[in-house]
Each structure stands twice: as structure tokens, then as C-alpha cells.
Design an enzyme around this catalytic site. Structure first.
Site, PDB file in Angstrom:
ATOM      1  N   HIS A  96      46.608  50.644  59.775  1.00  0.00           N
ATOM      2  CA  HIS A  96      46.385  51.982  59.501  1.00  0.00           C
ATOM      3  C   HIS A  96      45.349  52.691  60.342  1.00  0.00           C
ATOM      4  O   HIS A  96      45.180  53.885  60.019  1.00  0.00           O
ATOM      5  CB  HIS A  96      45.851  51.846  57.948  1.00  0.00           C
ATOM      6  CG  HIS A  96      44.286  51.364  57.816  1.00  0.00           C
ATOM      7  ND1 HIS A  96      43.957  50.312  57.774  1.00  0.00           N
ATOM      8  CD2 HIS A  96      43.424  52.211  57.495  1.00  0.00           C
ATOM      9  CE1 HIS A  96      42.887  50.173  57.731  1.00  0.00           C
ATOM     10  NE2 HIS A  96      42.292  51.349  57.604  1.00  0.00           N
TER      11      HIS A  96
HETATM   12  C1  UD1 Z   1      40.117  55.407  54.985  1.00  0.00           C
HETATM   13  C2  UD1 Z   1      38.784  55.241  55.480  1.00  0.00           C
HETATM   14  C3  UD1 Z   1      39.121  53.891  56.266  1.00  0.00           C
HETATM   15  C4  UD1 Z   1      39.427  52.633  55.519  1.00  0.00           C
HETATM   16  C5  UD1 Z   1      40.776  53.227  54.756  1.00  0.00           C
HETATM   17  C6  UD1 Z   1      41.393  51.985  53.764  1.00  0.00           C
HETATM   18  C7  UD1 Z   1      37.351  56.909  56.417  1.00  0.00           C
HETATM   19  C8  UD1 Z   1      36.997  57.844  57.637  1.00  0.00           C
HETATM   20  N1  UD1 Z   1      38.489  56.186  56.405  1.00  0.00           N
HETATM   21  O1  UD1 Z   1      41.184  55.574  55.806  1.00  0.00           O
HETATM   22  O2  UD1 Z   1      37.685  53.566  56.927  1.00  0.00           O
HETATM   23  O3  UD1 Z   1      39.508  51.671  56.242  1.00  0.00           O
HETATM   24  O4  UD1 Z   1      40.509  54.323  54.278  1.00  0.00           O
HETATM   25  O5  UD1 Z   1      42.498  52.589  53.244  1.00  0.00           O
HETATM   26  O6  UD1 Z   1      36.874  57.091  55.258  1.00  0.00           O
HETATM   27  N2  UD1 Z   1      46.706  58.603  50.663  1.00  0.00           N
HETATM   28  C9  UD1 Z   1      47.660  58.190  49.743  1.00  0.00           C
HETATM   29  N3  UD1 Z   1      46.804  57.726  48.477  1.00  0.00           N
HETATM   30  C10 UD1 Z   1      45.455  57.722  48.300  1.00  0.00           C
HETATM   31  C11 UD1 Z   1      44.791  57.610  49.584  1.00  0.00           C
HETATM   32  C12 UD1 Z   1      45.194  58.198  50.802  1.00  0.00           C
HETATM   33  O7  UD1 Z   1      48.544  58.267  49.659  1.00  0.00           O
HETATM   34  O8  UD1 Z   1      45.057  57.095  47.302  1.00  0.00           O
HETATM   35  C13 UD1 Z   1      47.281  58.949  51.902  1.00  0.00           C
HETATM   36  C14 UD1 Z   1      47.011  60.307  51.915  1.00  0.00           C
HETATM   37  O9  UD1 Z   1      48.032  61.150  52.235  1.00  0.00           O
HETATM   38  C15 UD1 Z   1      46.202  60.312  53.498  1.00  0.00           C
HETATM   39  C16 UD1 Z   1      46.346  58.852  54.143  1.00  0.00           C
HETATM   40  O10 UD1 Z   1      46.711  58.075  52.918  1.00  0.00           O
HETATM   41  O11 UD1 Z   1      46.576  61.503  54.416  1.00  0.00           O
HETATM   42  C17 UD1 Z   1      45.201  58.474  54.415  1.00  0.00           C
HETATM   43  O12 UD1 Z   1      44.077  58.332  53.662  1.00  0.00           O
HETATM   44  P1  UD1 Z   1      42.491  58.910  54.041  1.00  0.00           P
HETATM   45  O13 UD1 Z   1      41.517  58.198  53.025  1.00  0.00           O
HETATM   46  O14 UD1 Z   1      42.294  60.130  54.512  1.00  0.00           O
HETATM   47  O15 UD1 Z   1      42.077  57.888  55.214  1.00  0.00           O
HETATM   48  P2  UD1 Z   1      42.448  56.397  55.507  1.00  0.00           P
HETATM   49  O16 UD1 Z   1      43.432  56.358  56.945  1.00  0.00           O
HETATM   50  O17 UD1 Z   1      43.227  55.756  54.216  1.00  0.00           O
END
Ligand code: UD1
Length: 399
Positions: A219
Site C-alpha cells: 500500500h
Molecule cells: C495510512 C498511513 C500509513 C499506514 C496505512 C495503513 C499516513 C500518512 N499513512 O496510509 O502510514 O501504513 O494508513 O493502512 O498516515 N480508505 C478506505 N477506508 C478507510 C480508510 C481509507 O477505503 O477506512 C481508503 C481511502 O479512500 C484512501 C485510501 O484508503 O484514499 C488511503 O487511506 P489513507 O488513510 O489516506 O492512507 P493510507 O495509504 O491507508
């Protein structure tokens, strides 16, 4: 629970925070006569697969407040958390704020707390990839600079902190709370057959326990946001699946990139099984029977070391060097040849045997809470605590 007791305000935001906070919060709740524990969820991760299932399985109580910030660009997400966290601090008036890991919620809440002179406790301090293109590295460096009490998972972290001018007496080596959760919950791991049933999936191949399959997670923006890099990795996964079947738990961010870049066909293969993000006990079940893990996650590098499962890290570096020096981890980056070679080596030799790092013994949360009680709660009166710590730091020339 009395409002007059000193309040330790714990912050969680994203999936990797939940297994770190669970044992700490449970331990804080053991001392209702001296500590009031308060839980803030920022809402960075918010859905069933990324949040609710983890709260349930890890027995984390409903947060006292959910800031519901959701996803967003870094600046927007960080700013939203700060805006919504400030009034919570004003209302709760905690004696300290405890943050874990390196996600945007960690730095956002620390920034708000420090300007209100509220002591910050950082759990999992001092880890460094020395790669400032990673958002997490920025979050780690800045959170450590702001923290008053820093708990480390491995001894190398102290050297990183000293090199950045942080005083040694703020730092406590306590081991790894993520491994507390792992050891507590391993017996409850969900068997693979039940995981498949839960996801209405069928294993397209026969599992041989102990060497049946590889688990894959991806990811990191550096691996999935650039289509050329991502495609190269997925092609390599396809090659690897000819040697060993692959179970790929697909993070939402990764799913989005697969769909946007039209890379789904690369995963359409009889020896690759794609699952949605799986809850904690399902991941433990997958790990139990895996013969290796390919990943760019930080937590899995540690969990595989604790379980003695060979891990191939698809990154150029790691902030967790003990998993290489003592554990089962090998960092290979995204080079297809290196990945294939490492997979072959593990299949032929069984991979690195590794040993369990010091203090990864399931008791790290207990050590943390004991130190919090001694350093923050015990001295006289809770309302003076922030001032005491800060005066002490000033006297030591740390502020
Ligand atoms: C975040 C953390 C990363 C961690 C990862 C674990 C930061 C900078 N990054 O990255 O360190 O390793 O989480 O997962 O804080 N989404 C969903 N459902 C959710 C949450 C997110 O569908 O409950 C989708 C969203 O559309 C989003 C994407 O996942 O665009 C990424 O989520 P985000 O929290 O922005 O960053 P991660 O890449 O998950």
C-alpha cells in the site's frame, strides 16, 4: 471514573494504530483509582474493514470521541485533525497525550498538544528509514521532537534519537506493543478455511500447512501510486505465483490504483487469491500457515519476525533494522530479479531462522503504563504534571 483523576488521552487514527493502542489502553484501564483513560479516534480510517473490525476483535472500547476526519490529501487531513482535536483538549484537559506510530493522526495531535503545553508520550519512537520521501518518516521525526516521553521498540532507536538531539533520559526501551497484541491474540487466529468462507472465496489450490502459500500486502505510495512501478511489482507477483501460490489482501488505496490503472488482469491468475483488507484475527490466521510474506508494511516486518516467518520487504529501506539483523526480514525493494531470487532462496532453504528481539515478550504495555504512572501520574498533583515535566526538561536544557 472520576473527572478529577489525571487523564491520559490516547489517540488512534489509522489501522496500524489499533493493535498498538489495544494493550496500552487495556492496561491503563486496570488503574481506575489513579488514571482516567480517554480515547480519541481521529477517523483517518473509518470503515468496517479498516477500523470497526479491529476495534471489535482487539476489544478496544468505543472511543470517547470520533473526530470523523476521513480520507484526504495530507495537508487537508492533518489540518482537519488539528482543527477538530483542539477543542477536545480544551474540554478534557488531559495530563498527557499518548500517540502511537507514525501516521498523520500522530503528528497532527502532537502539534496541537505541544502548543498547549500538554506533555506528549510517543510509543514506537526513534524508528528511522532515513528516507524523507516517506510521509511516515516526516511524522516520526517531528513527533519525536515534540515528545516528552519516548518509548522505543528496539535499541537502535535510541541512537537515532540521540543523533537528533533528544535527551537520553526521556527515552525508555520497553519492547513492542504490537507484539503484545500478537501474542495475546494468536490463539484466536481465524483458520484459513473460515477466512475463505467469510469472504465467499475458494482456494484455487490445495494448502500444504507450513508451506502452502505466500501472503502479499502492498500500500505504500512509492509502490502503488506510480503505475510503472506498480505494474512491475504485479508482474513479478504473477511470476512468483508460479513458484508459490499468493494470497493478496488488497488495501483500499491499492484497489483504487489497480482499478484506475487497469491492472486487474495481472492478478487474474489461478494461483493468486485476492481478498479485501482482512481484520486482525484473519490476518493472524493467514500468517500462521504462510511460508513467507511479501510486504511493504512496517508492522508485518515485525510480526513475521516475532512469528519466525520469512519476510520479503518490497521497499528500499526499513525503519525497523532489528527485523533484518535479528529477525526473518530481507529488504529487496521492487527489483523483479531480487524478489524472485529471494523467493527461490526461501523455498529452497526455508529462509532466515531469526530470533525474537529483546523485550518483544508481550509485556511492553505493562512497562509503558508503569513508567507513565511513575513519571507523570505519581508526582503530587496531576494538574502540575505538564509543568513538572517541562520544568524538568528546561532544567536539563532540553527545551
Ligand atoms: C495510512 C498511513 C500509513 C499506514 C496505512 C495503513 C499516513 C500518512 N499513512 O496510509 O502510514 O501504513 O494508513 O493502512 O498516515 N480508505 C478506505 N477506508 C478507510 C480508510 C481509507 O477505503 O477506512 C481508503 C481511502 O479512500 C484512501 C485510501 O484508503 O484514499 C488511503 O487511506 P489513507 O488513510 O489516506 O492512507 P493510507 O495509504 O491507508
Amino acid at each position: 471514573m472520576s473527572k478529577d483523576l489525571p487523564t491520559v488521552l490516547c489517540v488512534v487514527g489509522a489501522r496500524p494504530n489499533f493493535m498498538k493502542i489495544a494493550p496500552i489502553y487495556a492496561c491503563l484501564l486496570k488503574y481506575p483509582e489513579v488514571i482516567r483513560a480517554y480515547l480519541v479516534h481521529t477517523g483517518q480510517h473509518y470503515d468496517e474493514t479498516m477500523k470497526d473490525a479491529f476495534f471489535r476483535q482487539l476489544g478496544i472500547p468505543e472511543p470517547n470521541i470520533d473526530l470523523e476526519v476521513g480520507s484526504g490529501r495530507h495537508a487537508v487531513q492533518t489540518a482537519q485533525i488539528m482543527l477538530k482535536f483542539e477543542p477536545v483538549l480544551d474540554a478534557v484537559n488531559p495530563c498527557c497525550v499518548l500517540v502511537v506510530g507514525d501516521v498523520n493522526s500522530t503528528i497532527a495531535c502532537s502539534l496541537v498538544a505541544v502548543k498547549k503545553q500538554i506533555p506528549i508520550i510517543h510509543v514506537e519512537a526513534g524508528l528511522r528509514s532515513h528516507d524523507r520521501t516517506m510521509p511516515e518518516e516526516i511524522n516520526r521525526i517531528l513527533t519525536d521532537q515534540l515528545s516528552d516521553l519516548l518509548f522505543t521498540t528496539e535499541e537502535s532507536a535510541l541512537q537515532n534519537l540521540l543523533a537528533e538531539g533528544i535527551a537520553a533520559d526521556k527515552v525508555h526501551f520497553v519492547g513492542n506493543v504490537m507484539i503484545d497484541s500478537l501474542l495475546t491474540n494468536l490463539e484466536r487466529a481465524i483458520p484459513v478455511a473460515d477466512i475463505l468462507k467469510n469472504h465467499q472465496a475458494e482456494m484455487p489450490w490445495t494448502i500444504e500447512p507450513g508451506k502452502g502459500y505466500a501472503v502479499l500486502t502492498l500500500h505504500r505510495p512509492s509502490n502503488v501510486d506510480d503505475t510503472r512501478v506498480f505494474e512491475k511489482i504485479l508482474r513479478t507477483v504473477r511470476d512468483v505465483s508460479c513458484q508459490i501460490p499468493v494470497i493478496f489482501t488488497v488495501h483500499p488505496r491499492t484497489r483504487k490504483m489497480i482499478d484506475q490503472a487497469g491492472l486487474g488482469d495481472l492478478l487474474n491468475h489461478s494461483r493468486i487469491l485476492c481478498l479485501p483488507p482482512v481484520p486482525y484475527l484473519e490476518m493472524l490466521g493467514l500468517l500462521k500457515d504462510a511460508c513467507m510474506v511479501l510486504t511493504d508494511s512496517g508492522g508485518l516486518q515485525e510480526e513475521t519476525t516475532a512469528l519466525g516467518i520469512p519476510c520479503i520487504t518490497l521497499r528500499e529501506n526499513t525503519e525497523r533494522p532489528i527485523t533484518i539483523d535479528q529477525g526473518t526480514n530481507t529488504v529487496v525493494g521492487s527489483d523483479p530479479e531480487k524478489i524472485r531470487r529471494c523467493v527461490t532462496e526461501i523455498l529452497e532453504s526455508g529462509g532466515k531462522a531469526g530470533q525474537i528481539p529483546r523485550l518483544w515478550d508481550g509485556r511492553s504495555a505493562e512497562r509503558i503504563v508503569e513508567i507513565i504512572k511513575r513519571v507523570i501520574i505519581d508526582p503530587l498533583c496531576a494538574s502540575h504534571v505538564g509543568r513538572d515535566i517541562r520544568n524538568h526538561n528546561r532544567a536539563c536544557g532540553n527545551l
